[in-house]
Design a protein around this motif. Structure first.
Motif, PDB file in Angstrom:
ATOM      1  N   TYR A   1      29.375  24.311  25.580  1.00 45.66           N
ATOM      2  CA  TYR A   1      30.387  24.380  26.388  1.00 45.66           C
ATOM      3  C   TYR A   1      31.509  24.683  25.302  1.00 45.66           C
ATOM      4  CZ  TYR A   1      34.405  21.613  28.065  1.00 45.66           C
ATOM      5  OH  TYR A   1      35.592  21.196  28.633  1.00 45.66           O
ATOM      6  N   VAL A   2      31.602  23.991  24.161  1.00 42.37           N
ATOM      7  CA  VAL A   2      32.847  24.259  23.110  1.00 42.37           C
ATOM      8  C   VAL A   2      32.935  25.672  22.609  1.00 42.37           C
ATOM      9  CG1 VAL A   2      33.749  23.839  20.891  1.00 42.37           C
ATOM     10  CG2 VAL A   2      32.809  21.989  22.350  1.00 42.37           C
ATOM     11  N   GLU A   3      31.642  26.326  22.671  1.00 46.93           N
ATOM     12  CA  GLU A   3      31.683  27.827  22.395  1.00 46.93           C
ATOM     13  C   GLU A   3      32.216  28.697  23.091  1.00 46.93           C
ATOM     14  OE1 GLU A   3      27.654  28.007  20.931  1.00 46.93           O
ATOM     15  OE2 GLU A   3      28.003  26.935  18.881  1.00 46.93           O
ATOM     16  N   THR A   4      31.922  28.224  24.816  1.00 44.92           N
ATOM     17  CA  THR A   4      32.320  28.769  25.568  1.00 44.92           C
ATOM     18  C   THR A   4      34.263  28.690  25.834  1.00 44.92           C
ATOM     19  OG1 THR A   4      30.466  28.622  27.073  1.00 44.92           O
ATOM     20  CG2 THR A   4      32.229  29.093  28.428  1.00 44.92           C
ATOM     21  N   VAL A   5      34.563  27.386  25.739  1.00 43.09           N
ATOM     22  CA  VAL A   5      35.847  27.049  25.963  1.00 43.09           C
ATOM     23  C   VAL A   5      36.820  27.715  24.952  1.00 43.09           C
ATOM     24  CG1 VAL A   5      37.451  25.256  25.798  1.00 43.09           C
ATOM     25  CG2 VAL A   5      35.426  25.017  27.232  1.00 43.09           C
ATOM     26  N   ARG A   6      36.561  27.685  23.515  1.00 43.91           N
ATOM     27  CA  ARG A   6      37.342  28.006  22.389  1.00 43.91           C
ATOM     28  C   ARG A   6      38.029  29.494  22.733  1.00 43.91           C
ATOM     29  NH1 ARG A   6      34.280  25.259  17.148  1.00 43.91           N
ATOM     30  NH2 ARG A   6      35.241  23.199  17.531  1.00 43.91           N
ATOM     31  N   PRO A   7      37.099  30.715  22.999  1.00 44.03           N
ATOM     32  CA  PRO A   7      37.688  31.710  23.132  1.00 44.03           C
ATOM     33  C   PRO A   7      38.859  31.984  24.292  1.00 44.03           C
ATOM     34  CG  PRO A   7      35.370  32.086  22.906  1.00 44.03           C
ATOM     35  CD  PRO A   7      35.679  30.534  23.234  1.00 44.03           C
ATOM     36  N   CYS A   8      38.697  31.121  25.372  1.00 45.51           N
ATOM     37  CA  CYS A   8      39.774  31.167  26.263  1.00 45.51           C
ATOM     38  C   CYS A   8      41.056  30.396  25.891  1.00 45.51           C
ATOM     39  CB  CYS A   8      39.008  30.451  27.727  1.00 45.51           C
ATOM     40  SG  CYS A   8      37.979  31.494  28.312  1.00 45.51           S
ATOM     41  N   LEU A   9      40.800  29.400  25.041  1.00 44.09           N
ATOM     42  CA  LEU A   9      42.248  28.914  24.343  1.00 44.09           C
ATOM     43  C   LEU A   9      42.906  29.940  23.389  1.00 44.09           C
ATOM     44  CD1 LEU A   9      40.828  25.181  23.970  1.00 44.09           C
ATOM     45  CD2 LEU A   9      42.505  25.991  25.609  1.00 44.09           C
ATOM     46  N   ARG A  10      42.146  30.860  22.782  1.00 49.55           N
ATOM     47  CA  ARG A  10      42.836  31.584  21.707  1.00 49.55           C
ATOM     48  C   ARG A  10      42.976  32.941  22.543  1.00 49.55           C
ATOM     49  NH1 ARG A  10      37.905  30.219  18.543  1.00 49.55           N
ATOM     50  NH2 ARG A  10      36.920  32.124  19.533  1.00 49.55           N
ATOM     51  N   ASN A  11      42.539  33.272  23.788  1.00 45.06           N
ATOM     52  CA  ASN A  11      43.141  34.666  24.334  1.00 45.06           C
ATOM     53  C   ASN A  11      43.243  34.072  25.791  1.00 45.06           C
ATOM     54  OD1 ASN A  11      42.554  36.602  21.958  1.00 45.06           O
ATOM     55  ND2 ASN A  11      40.644  35.533  21.826  1.00 45.06           N
ATOM     56  N   LEU A  12      44.232  33.758  26.208  1.00 47.69           N
ATOM     57  CA  LEU A  12      44.439  33.385  27.613  1.00 47.69           C
ATOM     58  C   LEU A  12      44.047  34.603  28.630  1.00 47.69           C
ATOM     59  CD1 LEU A  12      47.678  31.095  27.682  1.00 47.69           C
ATOM     60  CD2 LEU A  12      45.441  30.635  28.467  1.00 47.69           C
ATOM     61  N   PRO A  13      43.762  34.318  29.632  1.00 45.78           N
ATOM     62  CA  PRO A  13      43.296  35.354  30.565  1.00 45.78           C
ATOM     63  C   PRO A  13      44.705  36.032  31.238  1.00 45.78           C
ATOM     64  CG  PRO A  13      42.083  33.291  31.376  1.00 45.78           C
ATOM     65  CD  PRO A  13      43.126  32.966  30.166  1.00 45.78           C
ATOM     66  N   SER A  14      44.476  37.286  31.456  1.00 45.24           N
ATOM     67  CA  SER A  14      45.644  38.104  32.158  1.00 45.24           C
ATOM     68  C   SER A  14      46.500  37.230  33.164  1.00 45.24           C
ATOM     69  CB  SER A  14      45.456  39.280  32.503  1.00 45.24           C
ATOM     70  OG  SER A  14      46.472  39.996  33.142  1.00 45.24           O
ATOM     71  N   GLY A  15      47.551  36.944  33.392  1.00 43.50           N
ATOM     72  CA  GLY A  15      48.265  36.304  34.290  1.00 43.50           C
ATOM     73  C   GLY A  15      48.704  34.800  33.972  1.00 43.50           C
ATOM     74  N   TYR A  16      47.952  34.224  32.810  1.00 42.17           N
ATOM     75  CA  TYR A  16      48.148  32.775  32.542  1.00 42.17           C
ATOM     76  C   TYR A  16      48.936  32.654  31.080  1.00 42.17           C
ATOM     77  CZ  TYR A  16      44.478  31.898  36.065  1.00 42.17           C
ATOM     78  OH  TYR A  16      43.984  31.955  37.148  1.00 42.17           O
ATOM     79  N   ARG A  17      49.814  31.703  31.013  1.00 39.56           N
ATOM     80  CA  ARG A  17      50.229  31.322  29.597  1.00 39.56           C
ATOM     81  C   ARG A  17      50.423  29.908  29.438  1.00 39.56           C
ATOM     82  NH1 ARG A  17      56.009  30.510  29.794  1.00 39.56           N
ATOM     83  NH2 ARG A  17      56.869  30.703  31.627  1.00 39.56           N
ATOM     84  N   PHE A  18      50.349  29.432  28.200  1.00 35.44           N
ATOM     85  CA  PHE A  18      50.651  28.038  27.807  1.00 35.44           C
ATOM     86  C   PHE A  18      52.408  28.177  27.682  1.00 35.44           C
ATOM     87  CE2 PHE A  18      46.727  28.307  25.730  1.00 35.44           C
ATOM     88  CZ  PHE A  18      45.988  27.576  26.620  1.00 35.44           C
ATOM     89  N   ASP A  41      35.934  34.422  30.173  1.00 34.13           N
ATOM     90  CA  ASP A  41      34.794  33.903  31.172  1.00 34.13           C
ATOM     91  C   ASP A  41      35.140  32.363  31.540  1.00 34.13           C
ATOM     92  OD1 ASP A  41      33.054  33.735  33.091  1.00 34.13           O
ATOM     93  OD2 ASP A  41      31.409  34.936  31.881  1.00 34.13           O
ATOM     94  N   LEU A  42      35.865  32.206  32.424  1.00 30.28           N
ATOM     95  CA  LEU A  42      36.013  30.897  32.874  1.00 30.28           C
ATOM     96  C   LEU A  42      35.211  30.488  34.134  1.00 30.28           C
ATOM     97  CD1 LEU A  42      40.085  30.538  32.384  1.00 30.28           C
ATOM     98  CD2 LEU A  42      38.345  29.102  31.431  1.00 30.28           C
ATOM     99  N   ARG A  43      34.450  31.310  34.489  1.00 31.88           N
ATOM    100  CA  ARG A  43      33.606  30.812  35.957  1.00 31.88           C
ATOM    101  C   ARG A  43      32.766  29.779  35.379  1.00 31.88           C
ATOM    102  NH1 ARG A  43      29.609  35.628  36.454  1.00 31.88           N
ATOM    103  NH2 ARG A  43      29.875  35.374  33.953  1.00 31.88           N
ATOM    104  N   LEU A  44      32.531  28.579  36.340  1.00 26.67           N
ATOM    105  CA  LEU A  44      32.051  27.585  36.070  1.00 26.67           C
ATOM    106  C   LEU A  44      30.355  27.610  35.705  1.00 26.67           C
ATOM    107  CD1 LEU A  44      33.436  25.484  39.100  1.00 26.67           C
ATOM    108  CD2 LEU A  44      33.876  25.123  36.416  1.00 26.67           C
ATOM    109  N   GLY A  45      29.898  28.784  36.516  1.00 28.14           N
ATOM    110  CA  GLY A  45      28.328  29.092  36.119  1.00 28.14           C
ATOM    111  C   GLY A  45      28.139  29.595  34.970  1.00 28.14           C
ATOM    112  N   ALA A  46      28.969  30.238  34.501  1.00 31.39           N
ATOM    113  CA  ALA A  46      29.014  30.708  32.922  1.00 31.39           C
ATOM    114  C   ALA A  46      29.124  29.863  31.768  1.00 31.39           C
ATOM    115  CB  ALA A  46      29.650  32.114  32.691  1.00 31.39           C
ATOM    116  N   ARG A  47      29.457  28.705  32.174  1.00 28.08           N
ATOM    117  CA  ARG A  47      29.894  27.687  31.173  1.00 28.08           C
ATOM    118  C   ARG A  47      28.717  26.996  30.637  1.00 28.08           C
ATOM    119  NH1 ARG A  47      34.982  24.477  33.412  1.00 28.08           N
ATOM    120  NH2 ARG A  47      35.553  26.641  33.193  1.00 28.08           N
ATOM    121  N   GLY A  48      28.710  26.843  29.451  1.00 34.06           N
ATOM    122  CA  GLY A  48      27.572  26.182  28.606  1.00 34.06           C
ATOM    123  C   GLY A  48      27.414  24.736  29.058  1.00 34.06           C
ATOM    124  N   HIS A  49      26.105  24.286  29.275  1.00 37.24           N
ATOM    125  CA  HIS A  49      25.583  23.158  29.700  1.00 37.24           C
ATOM    126  C   HIS A  49      25.824  21.936  28.524  1.00 37.24           C
ATOM    127  CE1 HIS A  49      24.845  24.171  33.688  1.00 37.24           C
ATOM    128  NE2 HIS A  49      23.954  25.155  33.516  1.00 37.24           N
TER     129      HIS A  49
END
Length: 284
Positions: A39-56, A26-34
């Protein structure tokens, strides 16, 4: 003499930002913690499990580091050390730009480069930081690493602001985060002058009266006390008790931890003081 954290920002765009694909995290801005903790708890899962179609792209990230240090070596400037803890803010900024269709140092969620850095590097004590941004459109779905890296790097060097960050002799560490999609390449370079580190990660959440069970390692400064930065030039000292540094009573919300430290000057009556910026945390 008071010194404070300063920041240099520069960005480079080689083409317009293009759309992304459906996201697995969930990278939606509205779903991001304030708060910082949310914020960190929202960001960390996306760094561990990239969205489909994205890669480092670790190869390109390492290539940028090689290019940066080659430029510095050619001018007799000390190389920058790669700090793994900086990968999180660097990679997330690139991912955020790619996913949310913007190209700027400040995210639409309101966070600045310094906000991301102090949220995601939980041990650094920072005297100065800087950030470079670059992006490139992939033409007809083809991605040529051998051509895109030199082109992006050269364009950064041709820009005075980017060049100043890359060649700044006062900076000590860097990490580069590169995100690739079928539409483009986004790169974020995070630089800092690291003046010390903490013995353990600062908790994301703390409560008034809770002891802070970390100590600073400061090679060039003498540590005096931890403080909470509660606003512009507003600092609340942590209470010193038998248990160590304790979160002050009455403190709440997001604060930046700072390490108030001193250094002797050239004369016996000269003392320099500094507040080294540490991790941010949520008091609740």
């Amino acid at each position: 003499m008071q010194r404070t954290l300063s920041k240099w920002l520069a960005l480079l765009c080689l083409s317009g930002v293009l759309g992304g694909t459906a996201l697995a995290c969930d990278l939606r801005l509205g779903a991001r913690g304030h708060s910082t903790a949310d914020y960190v708890e929202t960001v960390r899962p996306c760094l561990r499990n990239l969205p489909s179609g994205y890669r480092f792209d670790p190869k390109m990230e390492a290539g940028f580091l090689d290019e940066i240090n080659a430029e510095r070596a050619a001018r007799g400037i000390a190389p920058l050390a790669m700090r793994p803890e900086l990968l999180a803010p660097a990679r997330f900024q690139s991912l955020d730009m790619a996913a949310n269709h913007f190209f700027d140092h400040n995210s639409p969620d309101g966070r600045s480069p310094a906000d991301r850095l102090t949220a995601l590097d939980r041990r650094a004590l920072i005297q100065r930081s800087a950030e470079n941004l670059a992006m490139m459109e992939i033409v007809r779905g083809r991605y040529n690493f051998s051509k895109s890296l030199p082109q992006l790097h050269q364009n950064l060097m041709d820009s005075p602001g980017h060049r100043a960050n890359i060649l700044n002799p006062d900076l000590t560490h860097v990490a580069v985060g590169v995100v690739v999609t079928s539409r483009g390449v986004w790169a974020t370079q995070v630089f800092l002058k690291l003046s010390g580190t903490l013995s353990a990660d600062v908790p994301l959440r703390m409560a008034p009266g809770q002891p802070l069970l970390v100590h600073p390692d400061l090679p060039d400064w003498t540590f005096r006390r931890f403080e909470a930065e509660t606003g512009a030039d507003e600092y609340e000292p942590f209470r010193q008790t038998a248990r160590g540094s304790v979160v002050p009573d009455g403190l709440s919300g997001d604060v930046d931890l700072t390490a108030f430290s001193i250094q002797m000057g050239d004369r016996p009556d000269m003392i320099y003081s500094i507040r080294l910026v540490g991790p941010s945390l949520t008091i609740d």
